[in-house]
Each structure stands twice: as structure tokens, then as C-alpha cells.
Design an enzyme around this catalytic site. Structure first.
Site, PDB file in Angstrom:
ATOM      1  N   HIS A 351     -24.199 -12.763 -44.946  1.00 28.99           N
ATOM      2  CA  HIS A 351     -24.693 -12.092 -45.796  1.00 28.99           C
ATOM      3  C   HIS A 351     -24.668 -12.855 -47.305  1.00 28.99           C
ATOM      4  O   HIS A 351     -23.861 -12.363 -48.287  1.00 28.99           O
ATOM      5  CB  HIS A 351     -23.761 -10.722 -45.763  1.00 28.99           C
ATOM      6  CG  HIS A 351     -24.617  -9.516 -46.376  1.00 28.99           C
ATOM      7  ND1 HIS A 351     -25.372  -8.811 -45.128  1.00 28.99           N
ATOM      8  CD2 HIS A 351     -24.822  -8.815 -47.493  1.00 28.99           C
ATOM      9  CE1 HIS A 351     -26.068  -7.806 -45.829  1.00 28.99           C
ATOM     10  NE2 HIS A 351     -25.823  -7.916 -47.306  1.00 28.99           N
ATOM     11  N   ASN A 357     -31.151  -9.626 -47.212  1.00 31.34           N
ATOM     12  CA  ASN A 357     -30.621 -10.690 -46.124  1.00 31.34           C
ATOM     13  C   ASN A 357     -31.197 -10.308 -44.883  1.00 31.34           C
ATOM     14  O   ASN A 357     -31.465 -11.223 -44.129  1.00 31.34           O
ATOM     15  CB  ASN A 357     -29.007 -10.339 -45.878  1.00 31.34           C
ATOM     16  CG  ASN A 357     -28.282 -10.640 -47.173  1.00 31.34           C
ATOM     17  OD1 ASN A 357     -27.615 -11.872 -47.307  1.00 31.34           O
ATOM     18  ND2 ASN A 357     -27.972  -9.718 -48.236  1.00 31.34           N
ATOM     19  N   GLY A 358     -31.547  -8.823 -44.501  1.00 29.90           N
ATOM     20  CA  GLY A 358     -32.147  -8.803 -43.281  1.00 29.90           C
ATOM     21  C   GLY A 358     -33.610  -9.354 -43.143  1.00 29.90           C
ATOM     22  O   GLY A 358     -34.182  -9.831 -41.941  1.00 29.90           O
TER      23      GLY A 358
END
Length: 442
Positions: A351, A357-358
Site C-alpha cells: 500500500h 493503490n488498487g
């Protein structure tokens, strides 16, 4: 004098009553606060202990029983056992009571009742090795993969649990064979996919449609409320949609820029993936939304639900280690879908950014897949819950459910391309309505 004394006595009685009532209320409130604090402390301890274990597993060269440095105060706290309150022990007692009832129901052939009781016991105490093991034994005949996962979790929480260890040894070979068959199926469909001519009109149209769907689903998963049609209109015309926020428009534009960068730059370049490449992807993903943080790693601690990512002071070192792994022989020898899924998981676990981040992880995953000759995966909005749940399973120590999830998503994409190529009359609409469960808004 008598009246004064009488009045004074009355006042003292009132004060005494108020004092006693206040004491009772304070005691009740303190008990409630203490229970909440104990449960919260327990959850925080479990989350941080996961962080310590997973952090060690991310470091190349460390095995399943790593020696974890305790110089970090968070680490020292995470490695110390919590002091359970009597109320927490009551929950554990209720979980065991539900477990015994489930076992009795199982013996009496009441499968539906047993299933509900096993699920109730697991909800009360999801980390109890006995509950996990017994539930696994109950499910094994019908779902050996899920049972194997439950045995794995039981061993993670109690490494000396003899029954779980024995069960895991028994199921591991069967599950490994199932996973191998899944990858073999992907390889066979990959060969069919490679035979499709890239110059064919059907292929080109399908690739364009899936491009729009990738933008739609990957932003929708993060909470963007634009419909597929609205998102496509923004990308094609550049015109704003009434009633939608500027932020949502910018999320779509940012993701499109990131995809263009990957397709025009990273896919055309031969060489290793670097930290600079990942930062460049993130810079485009978040550039229109948050230009200050775009392309920069975070400098503060964040908390993501029950997951506590590594401290910001470790991010740069972790990213260097992550990229070293990305380009290592160990990673490159993995099956492409395993490699891509693990890269996605590790980046999300670290992270490194405050936001995005995703999206960055999914783009990195698809970059790895496309370099190996696969189509990019579309993680659909309708599968958002499963997507996040399998990531949580990885946080517990079993990454296989997440790898399987990405594998099934990739197989869906391969099925869609093969289906469209099998008959010139097939269309994207046919794919949505057929048994090929791949695309379309949730």
C-alpha cells in the site's frame, strides 16, 4: 436551629443519592467502554500481527517461519499477546458451544442446521483452530478447496494443531492437482487465443469494447458512480456529464491516461519493470484527482479496514525489494497468471500510496499478463466482494484463493475472445447474454 438542621440533613441525603446514582452509571459506562476497548485492542493486535508475519513473508529469502525484527514499536506491540477480558472469553465460549452443537447436528444428519451452526461459530471466533478444522471436515466432501483453505487457516493460527495438520497433508495433493488443471485449462485457451488474428475486425472491435469495460469496472470498484455509457461518452467526446462530480470525471480520465501509457510505452519497451514505472502509472491514475500525491509514496501511516499496511518509513525499502522480486528468476519462472496475481497482491499489501493503490495494482497485473501474451483481466464490479475477500484471505496467509480468483477472471476473458472469434455473427451483446460470464455492468 431545628429547621436549619432539618434542611441540612435533607440536602446531604440528596447529595448522597446523586453520588450513589452517579457511581452506578459510571460503573456501567466503564464496563461498556472496557469491553469495547478490549475487543478493539484484540482486533488491532491481530491485524498488526498479520502485518508482521506478512511483512516478513514479503522479504525475499525468508521462509514460513521468519525471524521478525522487533526494533519497530508497532512490531513489539504486535508480537505481545493481548490480555483477554472475561467478556472476550465469553464470546470464545459461545463459539465453542455453537461448534459442539454443529458437530452434534452433523452426527445426526442435520446438514443444513450443522452448516448454519458452523458458520455461526466461525463468525463468533474466526481465528479458532478447532472451529476452522471442524468446519473444514464438514465441507471437505463437497468442497475440498474451501476445506483445504480452512485447514490452512487453522494451522496458521495454531501451528501445533495435529488434526488440522493431518487434514492439510491429506487434502494438499488433491487441491494442488485441481489448481494445476485450472492453469492447464488457461494454457489451452491461451493457445486458442494466440491463433486469433489481431487484424481481424472482430478482434479489434472486441479489444476496444473490453478497453472501455476495463476503465468502467476498475473505477466502479473504487466507488465511481458513472455508468458504462456515461464513462464511454466522457472518453469519446471529452464532454462532462451533468449531475456527476468533477472527481468522478477525473478518475476516468486518469485511468485512461494510465492505460495509454502502458500500451504505448511500457508494452513497447523490452526490459525490467522499475519503481519509476510504477510511480509513473500511479502519477497518471491520480494526476487529475490529486496532483500533489500522484506519483509519490505516502509519508504517513494508513489503516485499511482490518489491515494495517507497513509503516511509511519502510515503503521505499519495500518497493525496492518488491521490484527486485518482480524481475527475479523466481518470479519469472512462475505461471504468468500466478506471477501477475502475486504482483497485484504484494503491491496492495505494501500500500505505497495514500490513494489509487488498487487501480495501480490492477494495471500492473495486466501489464504482466499482456507481456506474456494474455488479454488484460477485467475485475468486474459484481465480483467486488469476492475480490476483496480473497485479498483478505491472503492477509491471513493463504494467497491461493486470490490467485484462483484472478485465474477465473482471466479464463473468462479468454472464453469471450474465443467465443467472438468462433463465429463472425457473434457480437459483444451475445457475450453478455451467453454463458460466457465476462463483461457488462453489474
Amino acid at each position: 436551629m431545628c429547621k436549619t438542621t432539618e434542611i441540612q440533613i435533607t440536602i446531604n441525603k440528596s447529595s448522597l443519592i446523586c453520588f450513589l446514582l452517579g457511581g452506578v452509571i459510571t460503573a456501567v459506562l466503564f464496563s461498556a467502554i472496557h469491553l469495547n476497548f478490549s475487543l478493539t485492542l484484540d482486533r488491532r493486535w491481530a491485524a498488526l500481527r498479520q502485518h508482521v508475519t506478512e511483512r516478513a513473508l514479503l522479504v525475499p529469502g525468508m521462509g514460513l517461519t521468519p525471524t521478525v525484527p522487533t526494533s519497530n514499536p508497532l512490531t513489539r506491540w504486535a508480537l505481545s499477546m493481548p490480555v483477554y477480558s472475561s467478556d472476550t472469553r465469553v464470546l470464545k465460549g459461545e463459539a465453542l458451544a455453537a461448534l459442539h452443537q454443529a458437530i452434534d447436528a452433523k452426527k445426526n444428519g442435520k446438514k443444513v442446521k450443522a452448516l448454519k451452526l458452523f458458520q455461526h461459530a466461525l463468525a463468533l471466533d474466526p481465528n479458532h483452530a478447532d472451529v476452522l478444522n471442524e468446519y473444514g471436515e464438514f465441507l471437505e466432501d463437497e468442497d475440498v478447496v474451501k476445506a483445504d483453505h480452512l485447514y490452512t487457516c487453522a494451522v496458521i493460527f495454531n501451528g501445533s494443531h495435529s488434526k488440522a495438520l493431518s487434514n492439510l497433508r491429506r487434502t494438499s495433493a488433491s487441491v494442488a492437482e485441481i489448481d494445476k488443471q485450472m492453469l492447464d485449462s488457461i494454457d489451452a485457451k491461451h493457445e486458442q487465443f494466440l491463433k486469433i488474428s489481431e487484424s481481424s475486425r472482430v478482434f479489434e472491435r472486441a479489444r476496444q469494447e473490453f478497453y472501455y469495460l476495463q476503465v468502467y469496472h476498475t473505477t466502479a470498484i473504487e466507488g465511481n458512480t458513472l455508468t458504462l455509457e456515461q464513462m464511454r461518452s466522457i472518453m469519446e467526446t471529452g464532454l462532462a456529464i451533468g449531475g456527476k462530480s468533477i472527481l468522478e470525471h477525473n478518475e476516468v480520465l486518469g485511468l485512461e491516461l494510465a492505460l495509454q501509457y502502458i500500451n504505448s510505452t511500457l508494452m513497447q519497451r523490452i526490459g525490467q519493470i522499475t519503481v519509476k514505472d510504477i510511480l509513473a502509472i500511479h502519477h497518471r491514475v491520480l494526476g487529475h484527482v490529486n496532483p500533489i500525491d500522484a506519483g509519490h509514496v505516502r509519508t504517513s501511516q494508513v489503516f485499511i479496514g482490518g489491515h494495517v499496511p507497513p509503516p511509511s518509513t519502510e515503503i521505499e525499502d519495500l518497493m525496492d525489494e518488491f521490484v527486485e522480486w518482480l524481475n527475479s528468476e523466481e518470479a519469472l519462472l512462475l505461471h504468468p497468471v500466478e506471477f501477475a496475481a502475486l504482483a497485484h497482491y504484494k503491491l496492495v499489501y505494501i500500500h505505497p500510496f495514500l490513494d489509487g493503490n488498487g487501480r495501480t495494482a490492477r494495471l500492473l497485473m495486466n501489464l504482466i499478463l499482456m507481456r506474456a501474451g494474455f488479454p488484460p483481466v477485467v475485475v468486474k464490479l459484481s465480483e467486488r466482494h469476492t475480490y476483496y475477500e480473497t485479498i483478505k484471505m491472503g492477509n491471513l496467509g493463504d494467497l491461493r484463493p486470490f490467485i484462483r480468483f484472478i485465474s477465473h477472471s482471466l479464463e473468462d476473458m479468454l472464453d469471450a475472445y474465443i467465443y467472438l472469434d468462433s463465429d463472425p455473427d457473434h457480437s459483444i451483446t451475445d457475450v453478455k447474454e451467453s454463458e460466457v460470464h465476462v463483461i457488462g455492468p453489474a
